[in-house]
Write an enzyme that holds these catalytic residues in place. Sequence first.
Site, short mmCIF file in Angstrom:
data_model
loop_
_atom_site.label_atom_id
_atom_site.label_comp_id
_atom_site.label_asym_id
_atom_site.label_seq_id
_atom_site.Cartn_x
_atom_site.Cartn_y
_atom_site.Cartn_z
N ARG A 85 58.12 41.24 68.17
CA ARG A 85 58.47 40.37 66.93
C ARG A 85 57.59 38.84 68.17
O ARG A 85 57.72 38.15 67.52
CB ARG A 85 59.64 40.55 66.51
CG ARG A 85 59.66 40.72 65.87
CD ARG A 85 61.68 40.98 65.07
NE ARG A 85 61.33 40.34 64.39
CZ ARG A 85 62.42 41.98 63.29
NH1 ARG A 85 62.35 42.78 63.47
NH2 ARG A 85 62.91 41.26 62.38
N ARG A 139 66.71 33.22 60.07
CA ARG A 139 65.93 33.95 60.57
C ARG A 139 64.10 33.71 59.80
O ARG A 139 63.69 33.99 60.90
CB ARG A 139 66.13 35.21 59.45
CG ARG A 139 67.24 35.91 60.05
CD ARG A 139 67.92 36.83 59.49
NE ARG A 139 66.86 37.93 59.03
CZ ARG A 139 67.12 38.69 57.92
NH1 ARG A 139 67.96 38.82 56.74
NH2 ARG A 139 66.32 40.09 57.91
N LYS A 158 58.61 46.11 54.55
CA LYS A 158 58.48 47.24 56.58
C LYS A 158 59.07 48.91 56.28
O LYS A 158 58.11 49.27 56.09
CB LYS A 158 58.55 46.41 57.22
CG LYS A 158 57.62 45.24 57.81
CD LYS A 158 57.92 44.61 59.22
CE LYS A 158 59.74 44.08 59.71
NZ LYS A 158 59.47 42.76 58.34
N ARG A 218 73.39 43.49 53.40
CA ARG A 218 73.89 42.74 55.53
C ARG A 218 73.79 42.00 55.25
O ARG A 218 73.44 40.59 54.51
CB ARG A 218 71.94 43.59 55.77
CG ARG A 218 71.88 44.55 56.35
CD ARG A 218 70.52 44.72 57.01
NE ARG A 218 70.04 43.64 57.26
CZ ARG A 218 68.72 43.63 57.74
NH1 ARG A 218 67.38 44.78 58.26
NH2 ARG A 218 68.48 42.95 58.31
N ARG A 226 68.77 42.25 48.32
CA ARG A 226 68.29 43.73 49.50
C ARG A 226 69.58 44.44 49.49
O ARG A 226 70.76 43.83 49.68
CB ARG A 226 67.39 43.33 50.88
CG ARG A 226 67.72 45.03 51.55
CD ARG A 226 67.19 44.88 52.37
NE ARG A 226 67.32 43.50 53.39
CZ ARG A 226 66.05 43.59 54.75
NH1 ARG A 226 65.05 44.21 54.96
NH2 ARG A 226 66.78 42.29 55.24
P1 ADP Z 1 64.18 42.72 58.99
O1 ADP Z 1 64.01 43.89 58.41
O2 ADP Z 1 64.55 41.88 57.53
O3 ADP Z 1 62.51 42.38 59.25
P2 ADP Z 1 65.14 44.12 60.91
O4 ADP Z 1 66.22 45.30 60.59
O5 ADP Z 1 64.39 44.44 61.43
O6 ADP Z 1 65.21 42.52 59.74
O7 ADP Z 1 66.24 43.22 61.88
C1 ADP Z 1 67.24 42.05 61.92
C2 ADP Z 1 67.61 41.44 63.22
O8 ADP Z 1 68.00 42.03 64.45
C3 ADP Z 1 66.40 40.74 63.60
O9 ADP Z 1 66.68 39.14 62.67
C4 ADP Z 1 66.94 40.21 65.17
O10 ADP Z 1 68.22 40.02 65.59
C5 ADP Z 1 67.27 41.86 65.06
N1 ADP Z 1 65.77 42.39 66.07
C6 ADP Z 1 64.96 43.90 65.44
N2 ADP Z 1 64.07 43.76 66.25
C7 ADP Z 1 64.46 42.18 66.96
C8 ADP Z 1 62.69 42.64 67.95
N3 ADP Z 1 61.75 43.78 68.34
N4 ADP Z 1 63.21 41.77 69.16
C9 ADP Z 1 64.52 40.97 69.11
N5 ADP Z 1 65.52 41.21 67.75
C10 ADP Z 1 64.88 41.80 67.35
P1 ADP Z 2 61.60 44.68 55.38
O1 ADP Z 2 61.93 45.43 56.40
O2 ADP Z 2 60.21 43.76 55.56
O3 ADP Z 2 62.38 43.63 55.81
P2 ADP Z 2 62.17 45.89 53.41
O4 ADP Z 2 61.48 46.78 52.84
O5 ADP Z 2 63.64 45.99 53.27
O6 ADP Z 2 61.74 44.50 54.10
O7 ADP Z 2 62.22 45.08 52.00
C1 ADP Z 2 63.05 43.88 51.21
C2 ADP Z 2 63.20 44.44 50.05
O8 ADP Z 2 62.66 43.90 49.34
C3 ADP Z 2 64.32 46.25 49.66
O9 ADP Z 2 64.78 44.99 48.53
C4 ADP Z 2 62.61 45.74 49.27
O10 ADP Z 2 63.48 46.88 48.20
C5 ADP Z 2 62.08 45.41 48.23
N1 ADP Z 2 60.78 45.55 48.41
C6 ADP Z 2 59.69 46.19 49.57
N2 ADP Z 2 58.75 46.54 48.61
C7 ADP Z 2 58.00 44.88 47.35
C8 ADP Z 2 57.50 45.21 46.22
N3 ADP Z 2 56.23 46.17 46.85
N4 ADP Z 2 58.23 44.36 45.78
C9 ADP Z 2 59.46 43.99 45.42
N5 ADP Z 2 60.28 44.04 46.38
C10 ADP Z 2 59.85 44.79 47.12
#
Ligand code: ADP
Ligand code: ADP
Length: 232
Positions: free
Chosen positions: A100, A183, A25, A172, A139
Amino acid sequence: MTASIGQVRDIGHVVVLLGAPGAGKGTQAQILSGRLGLAHVATGDLFRAAVRDGTPLGLVAKGYMDRGELVPDAVTIEMLLERLGAPDAAAGILLDGFPRNTAQAQVLDEALAGKGGRVDIAPYIQVPEQDLVGRLSGRWICRAQGHPYHEVANPPLTPGVCDVDGSELYQRTDDQPATVQARLRQQLGSLELVVGHYRDHGILRTVDGTQQIDQVSKDLLAAIADVTDSRG
Ligand code: ADP
Ligand code: ADP
């Protein structure tokens, strides 16, 4: 709860990017927000900034984030609505990490309706669960703005340095294997319900997130253009 966005008079297109933790994302939001002229709003980034700045919100959020749990809706929704009231949201928004759960999805619908708006499209970046652990544990993100990299799939040009803004890259704490498992266990069920919410509204579009980053972007842009062109 009464959902209100605040100052902004109208809101342009609203795109909700859905996907499991690690689906891509943040990676795609960074590409798409520039291409589409939408403000990138990532609740995870907002929480990390609050933790870094030691604000009262950050103190509340930190424990939940460290355990891989969702932060409670009351604080999350308040933070999100405040962000959507900022002037740049008027041009349209690309949401990453919100909603979420279905309660958050409903509040968002209500708040947008209060501004004469709606969610235009919810693209779902689908990645099988077995790929997510490797994505998250490899990541690295940048200190300044959270730009994501992957040590194998998407490395920076210079190790440890962000290509976009030159800031330091770090891993992170919630991307460590034990927290990653927590998670995924805690969040995948509610993601399914949010996917169902947008499917019921007829605006879900599923994209294969296992493809190369460029191809995922192309598919997302095509899906978004399809809907926003026809809805105006
Ligand atoms: P990821 O990119 O791995 O999906 P995020 O950076 O979006 O993780 O979120 C990191 C953490 O922040 C989540 O595991 C949760 O604890 C909190 N968080 C983020 N967005 C939300 C949301 N919409 N509702 C509740 N908690 C959230
Ligand atoms: P999210 O915000 O959904 O948690 P991220 O954009 O942070 O996901 O991506 C999670 C990890 O996967 C990062 O290390 C990113 O560089 C990698 N990644 C993202 N898109 C791809 C893809 N299409 N193929 C392989 N790795 C990817």
